[in-house]
Design an enzyme around this catalytic site. Structure first.
Site, PDB file in Angstrom:
ATOM      1  CG  HIS A 265      -0.007  37.541  -9.296  1.00  0.00           C
ATOM      2  ND1 HIS A 265      -0.264  37.211 -10.586  1.00  0.00           N
ATOM      3  CD2 HIS A 265      -1.075  37.112  -8.580  1.00  0.00           C
ATOM      4  CE1 HIS A 265      -1.441  36.606 -10.664  1.00  0.00           C
ATOM      5  NE2 HIS A 265      -1.962  36.542  -9.461  1.00  0.00           N
TER       6      HIS A 265
ATOM      7  CE  LYS B 264      -5.569  31.896 -16.831  1.00  0.00           C
ATOM      8  NZ  LYS B 264      -6.437  31.842 -15.661  1.00  0.00           N
TER       9      LYS B 264
ATOM     10  CG  HIS C 235      -1.265  39.816 -13.165  1.00  0.00           C
ATOM     11  ND1 HIS C 235      -1.502  40.629 -12.090  1.00  0.00           N
ATOM     12  CD2 HIS C 235      -2.232  38.867 -13.160  1.00  0.00           C
ATOM     13  CE1 HIS C 235      -2.570  40.208 -11.468  1.00  0.00           C
ATOM     14  NE2 HIS C 235      -3.031  39.138 -12.087  1.00  0.00           N
TER      15      HIS C 235
HETATM   16  N1  ARG Z   1      -4.680  33.093  -7.428  1.00  0.00           N
HETATM   17  C1  ARG Z   1      -5.521  34.215  -7.152  1.00  0.00           C
HETATM   18  C2  ARG Z   1      -5.398  35.265  -8.234  1.00  0.00           C
HETATM   19  O1  ARG Z   1      -4.410  35.300  -8.944  1.00  0.00           O
HETATM   20  C3  ARG Z   1      -5.178  34.873  -5.852  1.00  0.00           C
HETATM   21  C4  ARG Z   1      -5.357  33.980  -4.663  1.00  0.00           C
HETATM   22  C5  ARG Z   1      -5.649  34.777  -3.454  1.00  0.00           C
HETATM   23  N2  ARG Z   1      -5.676  34.005  -2.253  1.00  0.00           N
HETATM   24  C6  ARG Z   1      -6.736  33.345  -1.772  1.00  0.00           C
HETATM   25  N3  ARG Z   1      -6.596  32.667  -0.656  1.00  0.00           N
HETATM   26  N4  ARG Z   1      -7.892  33.375  -2.373  1.00  0.00           N
HETATM   27  O2  ARG Z   1      -6.276  36.081  -8.380  1.00  0.00           O
END
Ligand code: ARG
Length: 566
Positions: free
Chosen positions: A131, A125, A128
Site C-alpha cells: 500500500h 488490517k 502494508h
Molecule cells: N483494498 C485492495 C487491497 O488492499 C486494493 C484495492 C484496489 N482498488 C480497486 N479499485 N480494486 O488489495
C-alpha cells in the site's frame, strides 16, 4: 528562440519535405560531442536518388552558421547541428528564472479530469508495504498530472466492505475489549480477526454467525452499522497519520462500502446486455474467448463481490467526473482482475472503459531482518518510515552537519529516502529494500538529490546581496555549464514522459541526473571564489538559482520535500 524550430524551418525550406516530417525525424545524438541535434538523411535517399552521406554533405554545404547555430557537420548519413552555446544558455536560464516554479509545467490537461486511485488499504488490517508502494506512485502521478494542467482527483478506494466485516463484528462481540481497541486499533482488530479463524476451525457455527452479521450490515442494521463505522473511523485515524507524514491528501475516501448499494444496477445492466451466464449457481461473465477466467458478478448465495463493486465504482466515477483517465495504482498481482472488469465494461458497451488504466507495480522484498518487525510478521508502514527517520538522524549526527532543526530535517530526508526508493525504477520492477542504498548520500538516493539542492542554496545564501537577476549569461559558457543547462531545458520532457507512461521514474531519473551534472558544474566552475570575476560570478549564480528551483520542483513531483541545509 527555439533551436529545434529554427533548424526545422531551415531544413524544411532546403529539402522541400513537410515540416512535420522534418520535425519528427530530428534526433538527439547519442554523444554530445557529435552535436546537439541530428537530422538523419536516410529517408531522403529514395526521393533524391542519392546516397545519404552525399545528401548530408550537400545539405551541410548549403547551411551556414547563424545566430543560433555554430556549425553543421555531415557525418555519414547524418547532419549534426551544434547550437550557439552562449545563446542557448542565456535563453534557457532566463526563461527558467522567469518561469520559476512553473518551469517544466504545461496546460495540456486543461479541462480534462484525471482520476488517480491509489493507496486503498483495507479497514481493520495493517497498511502494508504494498500500500505504501501504491501511495508513493499514486501521489506522484497525481502531482505530475496536476503540473501538466489536468484537474486531478485523488481517490482512496478503501477496502471497507465484504464478508470479513461479518467475521470482525462476530469476533468483536465475543472477544473485543473496547479500551484496548481504542488504543491500538489495527493490531487489536487484527488479533481478534485471527482468533476468529482459529476458533471457527473448532466451531464452524461461528461462520454462520459471521454471515448473519454481514447480512445485517448489508441490511443496514443499526448495531452492525455502528460497529462497522467505528472500525472504519479507528482505522482511518491510523491511516491518516501515515498520510500526514507523507504529505498525501485524498479528495475522496469512497471505498467499497460506498458502492454496496450501487451494484444492483450493475447486475441489471449486465443482464440486459445478455452478458450474465449461470455457472455453479453464480452469475458470471464468460471471458473464455479471451483466455480469461469468468468475471464473477454474483456469488451463488446472491452476494456481490469485489469485481462487481469495482464495476459499480467505475460507472459512478464516469457519471460523477466524466473522466479523461481513470487510473488504478494497484499491485501487479491484480492485473487479471482489472483486465476482467475492463473487458466486462467494454462488452457492456461502455465506450469510456477504454480510459480506465491499471497502473501496476512489483513486489517489495525486505531482505533479512533488517527492517523493523516490531509487530510480528506484518511490517508496519509507520515503523518503516520511523526507522528511516531515525537512521537519517544518526547519519546527520555522525557527519556533524550544521543543521538547524535536526528533527524536521531527518524527517524530510528519511521519508524522502523511502519515497525515492519506490520511484527510482520502472514501477513493474520488484524492489529490494536496503537501508544502505536508500540512505547513501553519495548514491542514487533522495539524500543525494536533496544534498545537491542544499549545496546550491548554501551558495546562494553566501551570495546574498549580489544581484544576478540581469546577469550576462554568455559569461557562464563552459562545457559543464552547457551540459547542465541542456538538462535544465528538458525538465518538461521528463514530466510529459512520466505522465504518458504513468512512470514517475522518468522524473526521478531526471532529477538525479540534474544533480549529478550540477555537482560537476560547481566543481569545475568556481562560483564564490575570490578570483572569479564579478560578471562570471553573477552568470554562474543565475544558473545555480535556476537549477535549485528545478531540483525542488522535480522532487516535489515525487512527493519529496527539500531542506534548505543539511
Ligand atoms: N483494498 C485492495 C487491497 O488492499 C486494493 C484495492 C484496489 N482498488 C480497486 N479499485 N480494486 O488489495
Amino acid at each position: 528562440m527555439d533551436f529545434k524550430e529554427h533548424i526545422t524551418d531551415k531544413l524544411t525550406e532546403l529539402t522541400g519535405l513537410d515540416r512535420e516530417t522534418v520535425s519528427a525525424a530530428m534526433e538527439t545524438p547519442p554523444d554530445e560531442k557529435l552535436g546537439d541535434l541530428a537530422f538523419p538523411c536516410f529517408p531522403l535517399a529514395k526521393v533524391m536518388r542519392k546516397a545519404p552521406p552525399l545528401i548530408a554533405q550537400e545539405l551541410a554545404s548549403k547551411l551556414s552558421a547563424d545566430d543560433l547555430i555554430d556549425k553543421v557537420d555531415a557525418v555519414g548519413g547524418y547532419l549534426n547541428f551544434f547550437f550557439n552555446r552562449s545563446v542557448f544558455i542565456s535563453d534557457t536560464v532566463s526563461a527558467a528564472m522567469d518561469a520559476g516554479n512553473s518551469w517544466g509545467s504545461a496546460d495540456i490537461g486543461r479541462g480534462k479530469t484525471v482520476l488517480v486511485e491509489y493507496s486503498s488499504p483495507n479497514i481493520a488490517k495493517p497498511f502494508h508495504i504494498g500500500h505504501l508502494f501504491s501511495t508513493a506512485i499514486g501521489n506522484s502521478l497525481a502531482r505530475i498530472y496536476k503540473f501538466l494542467g489536468y484537474d486531478v482527483q485523488s481517490l482512496n478506494h478503501l477496502g471497507d466492505w465484504g464478508t470479513q466485516f461479518g467475521k470482525l463484528i462476530c469476533a468483536y462481540k465475543r472477544w473485543g475489549d473496547p479500551e484496548i481497541i481504542e488504543k491500538d486499533p489495527i493490531n487489536e482488530l487484527l488479533k481478534i480477526y485471527v482468533k476468529f479463524h482459529e476458533e471457527a476451525e473448532k466451531d464452524p457455527s461461528l461462520e454462520d454467525e459471521a454471515r448473519e452479521y454481514f447480512k445485517k450490515l448489508e441490511d443496514g442494521d443499526e448495531e452492525a452499522t455502528s460497529l462497522w463505522k467505528h472500525f472504519r473511523d479507528l482505522s482511518l485515524v491510523e491511516f491518516n497519520r501515515v498520510y500526514d507524514m507523507l504529505g498525501v491528501k485524498f479528495d475522496s475516501y469512497n471505498g467499497e462500502a460506498f458502492y454496496s448499494d450501487k451494484m444492483d444496477e450493475v447486475v441489471r445492466l449486465l443482464d440486459e446486455k445478455g452478458l450474465l451466464v449461470e455457472s455453479e449457481g453464480a452469475k458470471v461473465v464468460d471471458l473464455s474467448d479471451m483466455d480469461m477466467p469468468p468475471c464473477i458478478i454474483l456469488k451463488s448465495d446472491g452476494a456481490t463481490i469485489y469485481a462487481t463493486r469495482d464495476i459499480a465504482a467505475a460507472l459512478y466515477r464516469h457519471r460523477t467526473y466524466s473522466f479523461y483517465k481513470n487510473i488504478y495504482v494497484v499491485g501487479l498481482p491484480q492485473s487479471l482482475h482489472f483486465r476482467q472488469i475492463f473487458e466486462t465494461m467494454r462488452r457492456a458497451g461502455w465506450e469510456w472503459s477504454k480510459d480506465c488504466v491499471h497502473v501496476g507495480f512489483g513486489l517489495v522484498k525486505l531482505p533479512g531482518k533488517n527492517m523493523s518487525t516490531r509487530h510480528g510478521d506484518v511490517i508496519f508502514l509507520e515503523d518503516v518510515l520511523n526507522e528511516s527517520i531515525e537512521k537519517t538522524r544518526a547519519i546527520i549526527e555522525k557527519n556533524n552537519s550544521a543543521v538547524d532543526d535536526i528533527d524536521a530535517v531527518s524527517k524530510k530526508i528519511g521519508i524522502g529516502a523511502v519515497l525515492y526508493t519506490f520511484l527510482k525504477n520502472s514501477r513493474e520492477k520488484d524492489i529490494v529494500f536496503s537501508w544502505d542504498t536508500m540512505l547513501d548520500f553519495d548514491g542514487e538516493s533522495a539524500p543525494y538529490c536533496m544534498y545537491g539542492y542544499a549545496r546550491g542554496k548554501s551558495i546562494l545564501r553566501r551570495a546574498e546581496g549580489i544581484d544576478y537577476s540581469k546577469a550576462d549569461l554568455s559569461k557562464a559558457v563552459s562545457d559543464d555549464a552547457y551540459t547542465l543547462v541542456k538538462q535544465l531545458a528538458v525538465f518538461g520532457d521528463a514530466v510529459r514522459d512520466a505522465a504518458e507512461k504513468n512512470e514517475p521514474f522518468y522524473v526521478t531519473r531526471y532529477v538525479t541526473n540534474l544533480v549529478k551534472l550540477f555537482n560537476k558544474f560547481y566543481n569545475t566552475n568556481p562560483i564564490m571564489r575570490e578570483d572569479v570575476p564579478e560578471d562570471v560570478k553573477k552568470a554562474r549564480l543565475a544558473i545555480v538559482d535556476a537549477v535549485c528551483t528545478v531540483i525542488r520542483s522535480a522532487l516535489a513531483l515525487l512527493g519529496i520535500d527539500v531542506v534548505e541545509s543539511m
